[in-house]
Scaffold this motif. Structure first.
Motif, PDB file in Angstrom:
ATOM      1  N   ASN A  51       1.138   1.115  -4.180  1.00 29.14           N
ATOM      2  CA  ASN A  51       0.002   1.929  -4.433  1.00 29.14           C
ATOM      3  C   ASN A  51      -0.175   3.206  -4.477  1.00 29.14           C
ATOM      4  O   ASN A  51      -0.800   4.076  -5.109  1.00 29.14           O
ATOM      5  CB  ASN A  51      -1.251   1.320  -3.687  1.00 29.14           C
ATOM      6  CG  ASN A  51      -2.656   1.800  -3.989  1.00 29.14           C
ATOM      7  OD1 ASN A  51      -3.038   1.277  -5.377  1.00 29.14           O
ATOM      8  ND2 ASN A  51      -3.576   2.179  -3.285  1.00 29.14           N
ATOM      9  N   ARG A  68       2.312   4.532  -8.093  1.00 31.71           N
ATOM     10  CA  ARG A  68       1.027   5.002  -8.732  1.00 31.71           C
ATOM     11  C   ARG A  68       1.392   6.307  -9.113  1.00 31.71           C
ATOM     12  O   ARG A  68       1.048   6.699 -10.348  1.00 31.71           O
ATOM     13  CB  ARG A  68      -0.121   4.589  -7.919  1.00 31.71           C
ATOM     14  CG  ARG A  68      -1.360   5.066  -8.846  1.00 31.71           C
ATOM     15  CD  ARG A  68      -2.797   4.676  -7.783  1.00 31.71           C
ATOM     16  NE  ARG A  68      -2.837   3.403  -7.454  1.00 31.71           N
ATOM     17  CZ  ARG A  68      -3.706   2.636  -8.200  1.00 31.71           C
ATOM     18  NH1 ARG A  68      -4.076   3.044  -9.430  1.00 31.71           N
ATOM     19  NH2 ARG A  68      -3.559   1.493  -7.722  1.00 31.71           N
ATOM     20  N   ARG A  70      -6.571  -2.547  -6.332  1.00 34.17           N
ATOM     21  CA  ARG A  70      -5.484  -2.009  -6.505  1.00 34.17           C
ATOM     22  C   ARG A  70      -4.245  -2.828  -6.686  1.00 34.17           C
ATOM     23  O   ARG A  70      -3.055  -2.469  -6.967  1.00 34.17           O
ATOM     24  CB  ARG A  70      -5.137  -1.004  -5.093  1.00 34.17           C
ATOM     25  CG  ARG A  70      -5.049  -2.059  -3.943  1.00 34.17           C
ATOM     26  CD  ARG A  70      -4.860  -0.974  -2.533  1.00 34.17           C
ATOM     27  NE  ARG A  70      -4.971  -1.691  -1.487  1.00 34.17           N
ATOM     28  CZ  ARG A  70      -4.135  -2.565  -1.047  1.00 34.17           C
ATOM     29  NH1 ARG A  70      -3.045  -2.773  -1.577  1.00 34.17           N
ATOM     30  NH2 ARG A  70      -4.380  -3.314   0.205  1.00 34.17           N
ATOM     31  N   ARG A  98       0.809  -1.235   0.056  1.00 31.67           N
ATOM     32  CA  ARG A  98       0.024   0.020  -0.066  1.00 31.67           C
ATOM     33  C   ARG A  98       0.735   1.334  -0.040  1.00 31.67           C
ATOM     34  O   ARG A  98       0.730   2.200  -0.843  1.00 31.67           O
ATOM     35  CB  ARG A  98      -0.901   0.038   1.291  1.00 31.67           C
ATOM     36  CG  ARG A  98      -2.104  -1.052   1.006  1.00 31.67           C
ATOM     37  CD  ARG A  98      -3.204  -0.543   2.080  1.00 31.67           C
ATOM     38  NE  ARG A  98      -2.835  -0.527   3.316  1.00 31.67           N
ATOM     39  CZ  ARG A  98      -2.644  -1.822   4.372  1.00 31.67           C
ATOM     40  NH1 ARG A  98      -3.033  -2.769   4.007  1.00 31.67           N
ATOM     41  NH2 ARG A  98      -2.233  -1.596   5.420  1.00 31.67           N
TER      42      ARG A  98
END
Length: 214
Positions: A10, A14, A73, A6
Motif C-alpha cells: 500500500n 502504490r 486499499r 500495508r
C-alpha cells in the motif's frame, strides 16, 4: 500479513505506480539495482518479477475475504499489481507468454517463461473472475489456461515443463527436471473454488457447502 501488505504494497508499491521491488536492505530500503550485473541469479534476479505481482494480487484478494468490512486499499492494490503484471508481462517481446523479469523502464530482462509465473497469472485471473464475474477476467483466464495447456503441460511425460525459452520451447537453463506441484496445482484448483484466506481453506469451504446441500 495485513501489516506486510500495508508497508510493502500500500505504501511502497502504490508510490511506485504498482512496480514492486524484489530486494530490500535490512532497514527495508529498496534495492532496485540489486544484481544488475548478474540478472539471471537463480534466486535473486535483477528487476521486477512479473509472477510476484500476480501472486500478491491474489493474496490481497484472499486477505480481503477475511474482513467483514475490508479496507478499500486492498482491492486497489490488488488491481494495480494485476494490471501492471498484465501490461508488462504478457507477450511484450512479441511471443505469447509471461516473461520472468523486466527492467524498471519496462524492457525485458529475462525473456524465459517459468511455469510458475503463468500458474500465478491463472490463479490471479481465476480469483478476480470468481470475485467480480467480469468477462475480461474470465477471458484472460481462458486464454492463459489454453496457453499453459498448449506449451507447459508435458503430454508425453506428465506434469509441466519447468521453463520455456522466448520461443516457447522447453528450456533447462534455469533448473533441470520437473517443477514442484504447488503452483500448477493451485492454477488447476482455484478456478473452481470459492475465495478464502488460503487454498486449503477454500477446499474445506467448498466441501462443507457440498455436504450441507445434500
Amino acid at each position: 500479513m495485513d501489516a506486510l501488505a500495508r508497508r510493502t504494497l500500500n505504501v511502497r508499491a502504490r508510490s511506485a505506480k504498482w512496480w514492486l521491488n524484489e530486494h530490500y536492505g535490512q532497514d527495508w530500503t529498496p534495492l532496485p539495482e540489486f544484481n544488475v550485473d548478474n540478472p539471471r541469479d537463480e534466486f535473486h534476479p535483477y528487476g521486477m518479477t512479473i509472477g510476484h505481482l500476480f501472486e500478491w494480487s491474489r493474496l490481497l484478494l484472499e486477505l480481503e475475504s477475511t474482513f467483514e468490512q475490508p479496507p478499500l486499499r486492498l482491492r486497489e492494490a490488488a488491481s494495480g499489481l494485476y494490471e501492471t503484471a498484465v501490461k508488462y508481462g504478457w507477450a511484450i517481446d512479441g511471443a505469447d507468454g509471461f516473461l520472468y523479469t523486466v527492467a524498471w523502464d519496462g524492457r525485458p530482462v529475462i525473456r524465459d517463461r517459468p511455469h510458475w509465473v503463468t500458474a500465478e497469472a491463472i490463479s490471479a485471473a481465476a480469483t478476480w473472475a470468481n470475485l467480480t464475474g467480469e468477462a475480461r477476467y474470465a477471458n484472460q483466464l481462458q486464454s492463459w489456461t489454453t496457453y499453459a495447456q498448449s506449451h507447459f503441460v508435458d503430454k508425453e511425460h506428465g506434469s509441466w515443463h519447468h521453463l520455456l525459452d522466448h520461443d516457447n520451447r522447453p528450456s533447462y537453463t534455469m533448473w533441470s527436471g520437473k517443477p514442484d506441484i504447488y503452483h500448477a496445482l493451485q492454477a488447476v484448483l482455484l478456478p473452481d473454488l470459492p475465495i478464502a484466506e488460503s487454498t486449503v481453506r477454500a477446499v474445506i469451504n467448498l466441501q462443507t457447502e457440498r455436504n450441507e446441500s445434500r
